[in-house]
Design an enzyme around this catalytic site. Structure first.
Site, short mmCIF file in Angstrom:
data_model
loop_
_atom_site.label_atom_id
_atom_site.label_comp_id
_atom_site.label_asym_id
_atom_site.label_seq_id
_atom_site.Cartn_x
_atom_site.Cartn_y
_atom_site.Cartn_z
N ASP A 260 0.83 -1.20 0.00
CA ASP A 260 0.00 0.00 0.00
C ASP A 260 0.87 1.25 0.00
OD1 ASP A 260 -2.10 1.74 0.16
OD2 ASP A 260 -2.84 1.05 2.09
N ASP A 261 0.79 2.03 -1.07
CA ASP A 261 1.53 3.29 -1.19
C ASP A 261 3.04 3.11 -1.31
OD1 ASP A 261 -0.92 4.47 -0.97
OD2 ASP A 261 -0.43 5.77 0.70
N CYS B 50 -6.34 3.89 -3.58
CA CYS B 50 -6.50 2.62 -2.86
C CYS B 50 -7.63 1.72 -3.33
CB CYS B 50 -6.69 2.90 -1.37
SG CYS B 50 -5.28 3.72 -0.59
N ARG C 58 -7.48 -1.71 -5.82
CA ARG C 58 -7.72 -3.05 -5.25
C ARG C 58 -8.87 -3.76 -5.96
NH1 ARG C 58 -4.92 -3.15 -0.36
NH2 ARG C 58 -3.74 -1.20 -0.32
N LYS D 144 -5.10 -5.34 4.43
CA LYS D 144 -6.06 -4.25 4.23
C LYS D 144 -7.00 -4.59 3.08
CE LYS D 144 -6.15 0.41 2.29
NZ LYS D 144 -5.34 1.55 1.86
N HIS E 238 -10.36 -2.87 2.03
CA HIS E 238 -10.65 -1.55 1.46
C HIS E 238 -11.45 -1.55 0.17
CE1 HIS E 238 -9.08 2.88 1.46
NE2 HIS E 238 -10.37 2.76 1.76
N SER F 154 -8.18 2.09 5.22
CA SER F 154 -6.81 2.55 5.43
C SER F 154 -6.51 2.82 6.90
CB SER F 154 -6.54 3.82 4.61
OG SER F 154 -6.55 3.54 3.23
N HIS G 82 1.58 2.69 3.78
CA HIS G 82 0.60 3.78 3.88
C HIS G 82 0.78 4.46 5.23
CE1 HIS G 82 -3.23 5.87 4.10
NE2 HIS G 82 -3.54 5.48 2.86
N ASP H 165 0.05 -0.32 -4.74
CA ASP H 165 -1.27 -0.21 -5.36
C ASP H 165 -1.41 1.09 -6.14
OD1 ASP H 165 -1.15 1.38 -3.08
OD2 ASP H 165 -3.20 0.96 -2.43
N ASN H 166 -0.56 2.07 -5.84
CA ASN H 166 -0.78 3.38 -6.47
C ASN H 166 0.41 4.34 -6.40
OD1 ASN H 166 -3.11 3.85 -3.76
ND2 ASN H 166 -0.94 4.37 -3.70
N LYS I 195 1.12 9.04 -6.24
CA LYS I 195 -0.24 8.62 -5.90
C LYS I 195 -1.25 9.72 -6.19
CE LYS I 195 -3.02 7.36 -1.84
NZ LYS I 195 -3.00 6.93 -0.42
#
Length: 479
Positions: free
Chosen positions: A58-59, A98, A102, A150, A152, A175, A245, A298-299, A318
């Site tokens: 994540d991130d 996010c 996903r 996570k 989400h 998150s 994240h 993811d981003n 992001k």
């Protein structure tokens, strides 16, 4: 199998030929009869369907791990995984936020189709159950399934992870910054406790700082335990880590270990997690029949958090549709099926993961329509043409452009975007300002950093991509 053997059937059924020659010819014909390709021809392990491991950070940032970058802290386990599989340098997500990212990964659908845009908050509906998840597909095939991390993409009774195809679950439903200690809007987020779930029940009513330190360890330990317990049947374990994240936390065993600050410590722990899961596969004798997919973000990085965010060599990060948000590291390991210690710059995207996994596991595609394609032969070099003519990208509910299927060209439609004016420090975000890009064409082979608009030099290519973009817009963004 279609065979024609009528010539060897006697017209008088009371007469049976005794000619050995005829029998031999019949046997020869039977062995040479043409057979339609069977799934086992595509994947020799289908007699024992491959296990699937999918790790999703994540991130994260493109340069967080070797071999993609050269961080100042060691990442030996991701580097080792790369030496055992193929590293993909041109893997993209369709939206660098996010929830949208996903949902695209687990359904094979564009955000424009599912209408899962942006990042959902607590109690959000999320992904409509009419769109099948990879967990549901594989569970239907007899796989043991688990999601540790996570989720989400839904925080209602029928949209949480345990209701969407996963036998065992643990982690957060949204998150880890959506809590009472949010650095910018604590009054808003304290309306909902940050809950930790396990198998459909809340096991920690309100996650605190000490719990946050343990998230990466908990997810890892549960994945390793699941692999040990399910080693005698096909399984799918999905590990969508909460880190890095913000707010970033690390367990005591890695605190201060990197020598580069908290972010480096967090990345070393995530590297350890990859190593633990990879080693569990090996220790249980599963390496030869396990498809292992690692996706480094993811981003892309949340750049406004400065020293609590990673670094990407690409433009922006992001929350934008530049490469800093859309392009993320990916490693695929499948011994005997995909080259080891290899690098690839072939273009593909997260929406292609589901159909590719379905092909390799002998699973049917979902009944609902999807946008991803089976790119396995393209990725492994058996086919030089991507079955995808283009990839679309969006930001929240705004469609912003397309990339050609071969990854050579990228067309931005006119849109606003955020760009960093001042970076943050110590978990407090900096400041973004709004900027504007007009219709722009970038040659991604010679200019992956999106610096020079070549629309006027290659008008025919710009028009071709504009036509694809118009069709995509009319299909998904017109009511």
């Amino acid at each position: 199998m279609i065979c024609y053997i009528s010539a060897f059937i006697c017209p008088d059924m009371n007469i049976v030929s005794g000619h050995i020659t005829s029998i031999l010819l019949l046997l020869l014909l039977l062995t040479q009869c043409r057979q339609d390709p069977q799934p086992a021809d595509l994947n020799p392990y289908l007699d024992t369907p491959p296990n699937v491991v999918l790790i999703f950070l994540d991130d994260g940032a493109f340069d967080d791990f070797e071999p993609f970058g050269k961080p100042q802290y060691p990442t030996p386990h991701v580097k080792a995984l790369a030496s055992e599989g193929t590293s993909y340098y041109n893997f993209h997500v369709p939206q660098s936020i996010c929830s949208a990212s996903r949902a695209a990964l687990l359904t094979g659908c564009y955000p424009g189709r599912t209408k899962v845009f942006g990042a959902h908050g607590p109690t959000a509906r999320g992904l409509d159950p009419s769109y099948a998840t990879l967990g549901e597909i594989l569970k239907e095939q007899g796989y043991a399934t688990a999601c540790f991390g996570k989720w989400h993409i839904g925080d209602q009774e029928d949209t949480r992870s345990h209701a969407r195809g996963f036998d065992e679950t643990a982690g957060l439903m949204y998150s880890n910054d959506m809590w009472e200690f949010h650095p910018e809007n604590p009054d808003h987020w304290r309306q909902w406790p940050l809950q930790y779930w396990g198998n459909g029940e809340v096991t920690i009513e309100s996650v605190d700082q000490e719990d946050q330190k343990m998230l990466s360890t908990w997810y890892t330990e549960k994945a390793v335990d699941f692999i040990k317990r399910k080693k005698d049947q096909p399984f799918f374990v999905y590990v969508p880590h909460s880190m890095p994240h913000v707010p970033i936390f690390v367990s005591d065993k890695f605190e201060g270990k990197s020598g580069t600050g908290l972010y480096g410590d967090v990345m070393m722990e995530l590297d350890w997690s990859v190593g633990q899961i990879n080693q569990a596969i090996k220790d249980n004798g599963l390496e030869e029949k396990t498809l292992f997919i690692f996706i480094g973000s993811d981003n892309g990085p949340w750049l406004s958090y400065g020293d609590h965010a990673g670094i990407t060599p690409y433009r922006e990060g992001k929350g934008t549709t530049f490469e800093g948000g859309l392009r993320n590291p990916c490693i695929i390991k499948y011994p005997g099926m995909i080259p080891a210690a290899a690098e690839s710059h072939r273009m593909f995207a997260s929406i292609d993961i589901m159909p590719m996994v379905c092909r390799l596991t002998g699973s049917p595609l979902p009944e609902n329509e999807i946008d991803g394609k089976d790119v396995w032969e393209y990725l492994t070099g058996k086919n030089d043409e991507n079955p995808q003519p283009y990839y679309a990208f969006s930001n929240n509910n705004e469609f912003q452009g397309v990339i050609s299927g071969d990854g050579h060209w990228k067309l931005h439609l006119p849109h606003q975007y955020r760009t960093l004016e001042k970076g943050g420090k110590g978990g407090i975000p900096g400041k973004y300002v709004q900027n504007q890009i007009d219709t722009a064409l970038f040659n991604m082979v010679h200019d992956p950093f999106e610096k020079g608009n070549v629309k006027e030099i290659y008008p025919e290519i710009a028009n071709e991509l504009l036509e694809l973009a118009t069709r995509h817009h009319n299909k998904f963004y017109v009511d």
